[in-house]
Each structure stands twice: as structure tokens, then as C-alpha cells.
Design a protein around this motif. Structure first.
Motif, short mmCIF file in Angstrom:
data_model
loop_
_atom_site.label_atom_id
_atom_site.label_comp_id
_atom_site.label_asym_id
_atom_site.label_seq_id
_atom_site.Cartn_x
_atom_site.Cartn_y
_atom_site.Cartn_z
N ILE A 155 4.44 -2.91 -4.78
CA ILE A 155 4.96 -3.23 -3.45
C ILE A 155 4.73 -2.09 -2.47
CG2 ILE A 155 7.09 -3.69 -2.15
CD1 ILE A 155 7.94 -5.47 -4.43
N GLN A 156 4.23 -2.46 -1.28
CA GLN A 156 3.85 -1.46 -0.29
C GLN A 156 5.02 -1.10 0.63
OE1 GLN A 156 0.52 -3.29 1.67
NE2 GLN A 156 -0.61 -3.56 -0.23
N LEU A 162 4.76 0.87 4.11
CA LEU A 162 3.92 1.64 5.03
C LEU A 162 4.69 2.69 5.81
CD1 LEU A 162 1.48 -1.06 6.38
CD2 LEU A 162 1.14 0.59 4.58
N ARG A 185 3.96 6.10 4.02
CA ARG A 185 2.63 6.31 3.44
C ARG A 185 2.23 7.79 3.51
NH1 ARG A 185 -1.80 5.44 7.50
NH2 ARG A 185 -3.10 4.80 5.78
N ASP A 234 -1.85 5.72 0.22
CA ASP A 234 -2.08 5.23 1.58
C ASP A 234 -1.38 3.91 1.88
OD1 ASP A 234 -3.80 4.13 -0.22
OD2 ASP A 234 -5.48 3.97 1.13
N PHE A 235 -0.80 3.27 0.87
CA PHE A 235 0.02 2.08 1.14
C PHE A 235 1.51 2.38 1.02
CE2 PHE A 235 -4.03 0.16 -0.15
CZ PHE A 235 -4.21 -0.75 0.86
N ARG A 292 2.92 3.47 -1.65
CA ARG A 292 3.41 3.18 -3.00
C ARG A 292 3.68 4.50 -3.73
NH1 ARG A 292 -1.51 -1.00 -3.78
NH2 ARG A 292 -2.58 0.97 -3.61
N PRO A 332 -7.66 -4.33 -7.63
CA PRO A 332 -6.48 -3.79 -6.98
C PRO A 332 -5.49 -4.92 -6.72
CG PRO A 332 -8.31 -3.96 -5.43
CD PRO A 332 -8.83 -4.31 -6.79
N PRO A 333 -4.21 -4.68 -6.61
CA PRO A 333 -3.54 -3.36 -6.60
C PRO A 333 -3.09 -2.87 -7.97
CG PRO A 333 -2.00 -5.09 -5.98
CD PRO A 333 -3.27 -5.77 -6.35
N TYR A 337 -8.94 11.16 1.07
CA TYR A 337 -7.87 12.02 1.57
C TYR A 337 -7.94 13.37 0.88
CZ TYR A 337 -6.14 7.66 3.42
OH TYR A 337 -6.04 6.47 4.10
N ARG A 357 -5.00 15.82 0.68
CA ARG A 357 -3.75 15.35 0.07
C ARG A 357 -4.00 15.23 -1.43
NH1 ARG A 357 -3.97 12.47 4.99
NH2 ARG A 357 -2.21 13.00 6.32
N ASP A 387 -8.48 11.18 8.43
CA ASP A 387 -7.88 12.34 7.79
C ASP A 387 -8.33 13.66 8.43
OD1 ASP A 387 -6.20 13.18 5.73
OD2 ASP A 387 -7.93 13.83 4.57
N GLN A 425 -2.35 0.61 10.73
CA GLN A 425 -2.03 1.90 10.12
C GLN A 425 -3.01 2.24 9.01
OE1 GLN A 425 2.20 1.40 9.24
NE2 GLN A 425 2.41 3.60 9.57
N ILE A 426 -3.33 1.23 8.20
CA ILE A 426 -4.20 1.48 7.06
C ILE A 426 -5.63 1.77 7.53
CG2 ILE A 426 -5.32 0.29 5.14
CD1 ILE A 426 -2.49 -1.05 4.77
N GLN A 437 -5.65 -5.77 -0.16
CA GLN A 437 -4.37 -5.45 -0.80
C GLN A 437 -3.21 -5.66 0.17
OE1 GLN A 437 -3.98 -1.96 -3.45
NE2 GLN A 437 -6.09 -1.56 -2.94
N LYS A 456 -2.65 -9.37 0.57
CA LYS A 456 -1.93 -9.87 -0.61
C LYS A 456 -0.43 -9.59 -0.47
CE LYS A 456 -1.21 -8.55 -5.43
NZ LYS A 456 -1.35 -9.69 -6.32
N ASP A 457 -0.12 -8.37 -0.08
CA ASP A 457 1.28 -7.97 0.05
C ASP A 457 1.99 -8.81 1.12
OD1 ASP A 457 2.91 -5.82 -1.16
OD2 ASP A 457 3.34 -5.35 0.96
N ILE A 511 -6.48 -10.80 -6.28
CA ILE A 511 -7.70 -10.26 -5.70
C ILE A 511 -8.81 -10.27 -6.75
CG2 ILE A 511 -8.77 -8.21 -4.73
CD1 ILE A 511 -6.02 -7.50 -3.56
N GLN A 558 -12.64 -8.97 -7.32
CA GLN A 558 -13.67 -8.12 -6.74
C GLN A 558 -15.04 -8.62 -7.18
OE1 GLN A 558 -11.88 -4.41 -8.29
NE2 GLN A 558 -12.49 -3.58 -6.32
#
Lengths: 278, 537
Positions: A42-43, A45, A48, A62-63, A65, A223-224, A238, A241, B271, B327-328, B395, B398-399, B410, B412
Motif C-alpha cells: 500500500i502506497q 505518497l 515518500r 518513491d511510493f 512504502r 511490481p508491486p 535516486y 538516497r 533527484d 508527484q511520482i 503501480q 493499481k493502487d 500488473i 510486464q
């Protein structure tokens, strides 16, 4: 055997360490819901890319999590991949090699040339091709790993069987009228299996690494799913990080090292030629 | 003794080679900053494998800023203005049926060579691009013939009404070549130019244009050096030289920018831009590009299953968390209003992120007959757009869909191993994909409408929305931009809550620049319009 095992624990610290690491990972994977307080999928945001803190021990991705949860749950997939691949590849390779070695002649020739054909491909590339063609999901990845891994078991088994089948007890068994199948199952395989077991234990670590590599390249489970290799690749964008790639990377490292330590220890125990005086 | 001698020789070799390396490094550095560093503009950008700067063949994205400095077009986009402007043209006139365009050139135009720029050069350049049949020749598809009644007049005859034609004339391969000089190098605009033209090698390393700069040197994978055109017909640039450092790594670009070694960095990531926060003398541009990411459903119920249902599509549209997706994808991302990205002429801008309404989405899903949701597979390929993997957006989708009970799995599938073919054939039931524009005109986005290229990939046929199909034809034939914008506005409203596409994000681009400059903005057709970059006062 039991006494030897006891001695092994006492004298071989690396083996002991390996067992501790692996048992810890297995426990963590099995009891994941008890250890973690966040859902690995479960995300969130709002949180994040947070650095490791008291709330999120390994930080967040980045989500948003929780990486600690994902690493703990991820152990399930890596353990599964390591064990399933080795067991399946070991079983297939053992029978294939035993039949080839025992029957001999032209059939042996054909069977072994076929296995060498597979061995001659670079393993990673072959696994990638299988995965790319069949579509990447957990099942196909395991399938690819097994396809790549079994020939080496077959080769090893065959070479051992070739010498075992010359033993007097085999000849005696045939003379007593035992069927081919019985000779193979009751005499040949039980007396040749040790070296395959040794190879299998050292191979678990390799298979975990291989599985992570494929996931890193985007050819693992979808994913996820919290899979370690995929988590490492998530962090590639990233750079500053460290926790996004760093912790799953550390997990792969400890798991692979632990499995290898156990493999080395078992080899000492099972291989009479290498066994040290305890 | 022998051993000692050998050791001595080895040590000497090492020392000498080390010295040589240092010397070499020093030379290379000096080469970039030849002349006065203040009047040299250094740009770091991605450019691995840039193939050609020959206007007849040029195609790659990162050749655009170079072409824009070396050559002029009849029309062009200046800075970040979405409206096309005449450059070499003094006046122009579209015929009533939108099939003939007459342009009159400005007087006293000349090339860097000193040759005058006439209508013959225009006809030669554009006919050559057409007849070379290279990658960019598609842009000339609607040209039937070009007429040059006198030295300053060019008449284009088109095969069909093409309201995007003026925008097409801004495309980098429509740049005007010095035909006299080019012919000396073996260039030809004859019908068999594809076989007989031999100027490409020459034009890959030199420019024969009328722009404010001249291409001096191109070292593949290393740098492109331009020097000021002293014969330029317009206002001369503030810079004597422009050097493009072909270096795609975002971290390297960020470091060299903060150290002052480069003036503009074009490939920063979300970033690395964050790391530039508070850096001295550095400013950043985070702007939405024209690369758009969309969710696509298949309209054919046999393929799309529940996703072919209009109410389900609307439920998905209502439940997606657009702000989260922004945001993502990163700083500077926007959600377009509909099929026309923000920044195009006629665009209705952005969709408000407060559009999301989970309760209404649940209601829509119930209307469609799925009050408890359903299970569905979302196929996604291995590509990325503006630095964000499509699987990341998948993703998030999906959420979001889980909130209204649609359980997404998902799947791929690599682009090269089946997905690409299935997508083009319209066989993918439900996916997340992206789209990049070929040339900068709103008409390129009409492909997302029923019966057109991408629309058909979602099995959206003309008979499903005949009203939209009729408007597309009007839009193609309307040469008055104000009226065309009106039609585009109607089309955007008609697809705001309708159709198999949800445009979720316009990916951002991140530029960083030294504050000694002004005029650094994102340019959709040129990546960056360096003609507008000046030294700050």
C-alpha cells in the motif's frame, strides 16, 4: 552423523553463522506480518522518499512504502526462489544424469550432448531470453532458473553413476534378477546422491543471486511485489538516497552469504574426501 | 643489473605516460574554453550517437538545438511561445481551400557564406528533404509541388488541406540550405536524390545555413562546436562560440553546472534538481514537456472486457489520484485537460487535480453493473518516459483502482517481445503508455481521436463518435488559427469525460542554468531555443 553435525557446529563457526542467518531470514519471512507494522504494497505518497527514522527503520521508497516491511516480505520470494529452483533442478538433473550414466551407449551420448547444448549458453542470457519470450512473472522466472540450472546436476550425477555402476553390489543385484528400474532406484541413485546434495546446498546462494539479478533487470515478478532485486533497481534513479537500494542489497548479500556458508559446512560433513578430522 | 634496468625503463615509461596524460587533459580543457570564457556558451546535453546535421536527413531530438542555431526556417517557434512566427517570411497567404500557401521572403537575406537567400534556395532545400526519402521526409508528405515565380516568392501546392503546414515548415529538416554551396558539395534536389545526393558527409560536420551560428566541429559522443556567423542578417548573438558537451549523465551535468564549467544542463532529473537547491549562481527550469503518459482501454468488448464499458472508463477517470501521479513523475509535471497537452496552441490547459472523486467513481462502477468491482490485468511494457518507468505509473494506477474495488494485476511484457506489436495492432486490453510528438502542431494530437492512428490502437472507430470524426476533418482544413483553436477546444470538451484514453501526466523536463544567462526556457520543438539566450545585464 548427528555427532558429526554437533562437531561441525562447534568447530565450523562460519557454518554456525550461516545457519543463524538463514534461520533468522526464514523466521522473518514466515512471521513477516508480526514483525512489520506497514503493508509492503500500500502506497503513502505523503511519506515518500523519507530517510530511515524511528517510524520507518529503513526509510521509504518513491511510493512512500516502508522499505523495512518490503525487505522482510521480500525474503519470502528470495527463499522460495532459492529452494524451489535448487530442488527442481536437482531432481530433474539427478534422474536425467542417472539414466544417462546407467544406460550408457548411444542414449547417453544423445542425452549428454543435449544438456551440454544448454550449458553452452551464457546462463544469464538464456534465462533472460526465456523470460522475455514467455513474459515475466514469478512462475516464468523460476522456470527459467530451473532450465538453466539442471544440466550441471545431470553432468555431475552421470559422472558419479559411471563409477558407482561398476561396483560389485550392483552386479550382484542384477544377478539376483532385479529390474533395471529397481537397480537404478535402490542401488545407483542412493549411492551417488551425496555429491549432488553438496552441490545443491552451495547452489542455493547462487540461485538467490541469479533471481535477484533477473528481477533487477525487470524480468522477475511483476511490481508491486516486494522483491529484493527489483527494489535495488527502484533505487537506481535516486542516487543520493542510499536506503532505497542499500537495504534490499544488504538483504541479498546476507542471504546469499548465509546460504553459501551452510553449503560449505555441509560439504565438509558429507564429502568424505574433504572431511576434516573432527 | 638487467632487472634494475628493466625496472628503470618501466618507471620512466609510467612517468612519461602520466605526464602525457596530464598534458593531454590540459589541452582538451583549453580547447573548450578557447577565446574569452565569458563569450562562450557551454551546454551539456545528451547526444550519444547523434548521426547527422544534414537538414535533409536530421531527425534526432538533440540535433534540434544545434540545427536551430545554424539554420533558419521560413517560420519558427521562438522561445516558449506556442504560436508560430514568420522568420524568413515577410508576408504569407493561405488560399481559400487551404491547399496553396504563398510566402514572400524578407529582402536582403543572406547565408553565412555571403550568398543571398532566395526562393530558389527554399525550393531546393524542401524538395531535397522530400526526395532524399530519409527519416524526416514524412514532414513533406502533403507537398505536391513548389513554385518560385520570382526571387522572393515561394508557392506551396498541397495534396490536401493541411492546417498544420506552417508548423511543419518549422521542423528542423525544413531548414533552408545555401543551395549554391550545397550543390558544390554534391547535393541535389532531383527526384532520384536518395541515390545521387553525396553532400551528407560534408553537412554532418559543417553547416550551410543562414542562422546566427556556423557548425565548426562535431566530435561524436564528445562535443559540437559552433562559432558566430559574422554575416548574420539579423541581430548578432551575445556569444562568440557555443559548445555542446555531449554528456548525458545527470549527476555529471549537475556537478559541472555547480562548478561553473557548463552554463546550461539539459538532462537533469528530479533527484539532481533537488540537490541544486541553494546552489550559488544556478537556477532551474522545471517545465512540462510535450511527452504525455496515458491510460488506455480497448473499446472492443471482446478484447477490453469490462474496460470497454464507458461507465467503467469514467469510473477509472474519476478515481485516479492525479496529484499523486504528478508527484511520482516529478516536479514540473502537469495533468493535461484532455488529448491536447498544455503548451500547444488551442490547448485548454490542465485538468484540475480536484477532479478525483472516489464516491462518484464507485457510483459509476455500480451503474456499469460492477458494484463489487472485478479483477483485471494491466499490461505494461518496459519503457520509460522523461525518466519515469511506465511500471511506476502502473503501480500507482493499481493502487488507485483498488480504492473502488477493481483488483489490478500488473503483467510486464517487454516492448520488443510482443508488446509493441500488440499495442500497434490494437490488441492490448488495458495499458499505460506514453507518446512523444513528431512535430510541434496541435494536429499531431488528433491521432488520439476515433479512427486515427492511436485511436484505432484502442479500437476506437469513427462510427463510435461520428461527431468527433467530423470535427477532425474541419480542424485539418481550418487555416485560421483562432478558428482552429475553437474547434480544438470543442474536441477537448468532447473527450474530457469520454473516450478510451485518460491523459494522466505530461512528463517534466529539468534544465539547470548559470544565472549569468537570461532567456533559458523549455522549447517543445527545439528542446531549448538558444537564439533567445542572452547574457544577463
Amino acid at each position: 552423523m548427528l555427532r558429526a553435525a554437533k562437531k561441525l557446529f562447534k568447530s565450523n563457526y562460519l557454518f554456525t553463522l550461516g545457519v543463524i542467518i538463514c534461520v533468522a531470514w526464514i523466521l522473518a519471512a514466515v512471521c513477516a506480518p508480526l514483525i512489520t507494522q506497514y503493508d509492503p504494497i500500500i502506497q503513502d505518497l505523503a511519506h515518500r522518499l523519507e530517510a530511515p527514522s524511528a517510524a520507518h527503520w529503513f526509510g521509504t521508497d518513491d511510493f512512500g512504502r516502508d522499505i523495512f516491511s518490503r525487505v522482510i516480505y521480500g525474503g519470502r520470494y528470495s527463499l522460495l526462489a532459492g529452494l524451489v529452483t535448487v530442488v527442481l533442478a536437482g531432481v530433474i538433473g539427478t534422474f536425467y544424469g542417472a539414466i544417462a550414466g546407467y544406460v550408457g551407449g548411444r542414449i547417453d551420448n544423445i542425452m549428454m550432448r543435449f544438456s551440454e547444448m544448454i550449458l553452452s549458453f551464457p546462463t544469464l542470457v538464456l534465462a533472460m531470453i526465456i523470460n522475455a519470450v514467455m513474459g515475466s512473472n514469478l512462475f516464468n522466472t523460476l522456470f527459467a532458473l530451473v532450465i538453466v540450472a539442471w544440466p550441471k546436476y545431470a553432468r555431475l550425477m552421470r559422472s558419479v553413476v559411471l563409477s558407482v555402476k561398476e561396483n560389485d553390489y550392483v552386479t550382484a543385484s542384477i544377478a539376483l534378477g532385479a529390474s533395471q528400474m529397481r537397480v537404478l532406484m535402490k542401488e545407483i541413485i542412493p549411492n551417488s546422491i551425496n555429491s549432488v546434495l553438496i552441490m545443491a546446498t552451495t547452489d542455493i546462494g547462487n540461485q538467490i543471486l541469479m533471481f535477484s539479478t533477473l528481477s533487477f533487470l525487470g524480468l522477475g515478478s511483476a511490481p508491486p511485489t516486494p522483491e529484493w532485486g527489483m527494489m535495488v533497481s527502484d533505487g537506481v534513479n535516486y542516487f543520493n538516497r542510499f536506503w532505497i537500494s542499500g537495504f534490499p542489497g544488504l538483504a541479498i548479500f546476507t542471504m546469499a552469504v548465509g546460504a553459501n556458508f551452510i553449503g560449505d559446512g555441509l560439504r565438509d560433513l558429507l564429502d568424505p574426501k574433504l572431511r576434516k578430522e573432527f | 643489473m638487467k632487472k634494475k634496468l628493466l625496472a628503470l625503463v618501466l618507471v620512466l615509461t609510467l612517468v612519461i605516460s602520466a605526464l602525457a596524460a596530464c598534458g593531454g587533459g590540459g589541452d582538451a580543457d583549453g580547447g573548450g574554453a578557447d577565446g574569452d570564457a565569458a563569450t562562450t556558451l557551454v551546454v551539456a546535453m545528451e547526444g550519444a550517437g547523434l548521426e547527422t546535421f544534414d537538414p535533409g536527413n536530421v531527425y534526432e531530438t538533440y540535433a534540434s538545438p544545434v540545427m536551430n542555431l545554424c539554420y533558419d526556417n521560413l517560420f519558427n517557434f521562438v522561445g516558449d511561445d506556442p504560436n508560430v512566427q514568420p522568420i524568413l517570411v515577410e508576408s504569407y497567404q493561405f488560399s481559400e481551400d487551404a491547399k496553396t500557401l504563398t510566402c514572400v521572403l524578407k529582402p536582403d537575406l543572406k547565408f553565412a557564406s555571403g550568398n543571398p537567400l532566395t526562393s530558389a534556395d527554399v525550393a531546393f532545400s524542401i524538395n531535397r528533404c522530400k526526395n532524399l526519402k530519409g527519416n524526416p521526409s514524412f514532414i513533406t508528405d502533403t507537398i505536391e509541388s513548389i513554385e518560385t515565380p520570382d526571387e522572393r516568392t515561394v508557392v506551396f501546392h498541397l495534396t490536401e488541406p493541411d492546417s498544420a503546414f506552417i508548423s511543419k515548415l518549422t521542423y528542423k529538416s525544413m531548414a533552408i540550405l545555401d543551395s549554391e554551396a550545397a550543390k558544390e558539395q554534391g547535393a541535389t534536389d532531383a527526384a532520384d536524390a536518395a541515390e545521387t545526393d553525396t553532400a551528407r558527409n560534408y553537412l554532418d560536420n559543417t553547416s550551410l545555413g543562414s542562422g546566427p551560428f556556423v557548425l565548426e566541429k562535431y566530435t561524436p559522443n564528445e562535443e559540437i562546436v559552433l562559432v558566430r556567423n559574422e554575416n548574420y542578417w539579423g541581430e548578432p548573438s551575445d556569444f562568440e562560440r557555443v559548445v555542446f558537451k555531449l554528456q548525458s549523465d545527470a549527476n555529471t551535468q549537475m556537478m559541472t553546472l555547480t562548478q561553473g564549467d557548463v552554463d546550461i544542463a539539459l538532462n537533469l532529473t528530479d533527484d539532481t534538481v533537488a540537490q541544486l537547491d541553494g546552489a550559488e549562481n544556478v537556477a532551474v527550469v522545471n517545465k512540462p514537456s510535450m511527452t504525455v503518459c496515458f491510460v488506455m482501454f480497448n473499446m472492443d468488448p471482446e478484447i477490453g472486457g469490462p474496460m470497454a464499458n464507458k461507465d467503467v472508463q469514467q469510473a477509472v477517470r474519476l478515481c485516479l489520484d492525479y496529484q499523486g501521479i504528478q508527484q511520482i513523475v516529478g516536479e514540473g509535471t502537469v495533468t493535461p485537460y484532455s488529448f491536447l497537452q498544455d503548451g500547444f496552441m488551442g490547448s485548454k490547459g490542465t485538468r484540475d487535480v480536484s477532479y478525483t472523486d472516489i464516491e462518484a467513481a464507485k457510483q459509476k462502477l455500480a451503474d456499469a453493473g460492477y458494484p463489487d468491482g472485478f479483477d483485471v490485468e494491466l499490461t505494461v511494457c518496459d519503457l520509460s518516459f522523461t525518466g519515469t518507468a511506465l511500471t511506476d505509473v502502473a503501480q500507482k494506477v493499481k493502487d488507485d483502482l483498488a480504492k473502488i474495488g477493481i483488483n489490478v494485476t500488473i503483467v510486464q511484457q517487454p516492448w520488443a517481445a510482443g508488446f509493441g506489436d500488440a499495442y500497434r495492432a490494437g490488441e492490448v486490453p488495458f495499458t499505460v503508455m506514453y507518446w512523444n510528438i513528431d512535430y510541434f502542431d496541435p494536429n499531431v494530437q488528433l491521432e488520439f481521436l476515433p479512427g486515427k492512428l492511436v485511436g484505432l490502437r484502442a479500437k476506437w472507430t469513427e462510427d463510435m463518435d461520428p461527431e468527433i470524426a467530423a470535427l477532425i476533418k474541419d480542424c485539418m482544413a481550418e487555416t485560421d488559427d483562432a478558428k482552429r483553436a475553437e474547434i480544438l477546444g470543442k474536441l477537448q470538451d468532447m473527450t474530457y469525460e469520454n473516450g478510451p484514453f485518460i491523459f494522466v501526466a505530461q512528463g517534466p523536463c529539468h534544465y539547470g542554468y548559470n544565472t549569468r544567462l537570461t532567456g533559458v526556457t523549455f522549447s517543445a520543438p527545439h528542446v531549448i531555443d538558444l537564439t533567445q539566450v542572452k547574457l544577463a545585464e
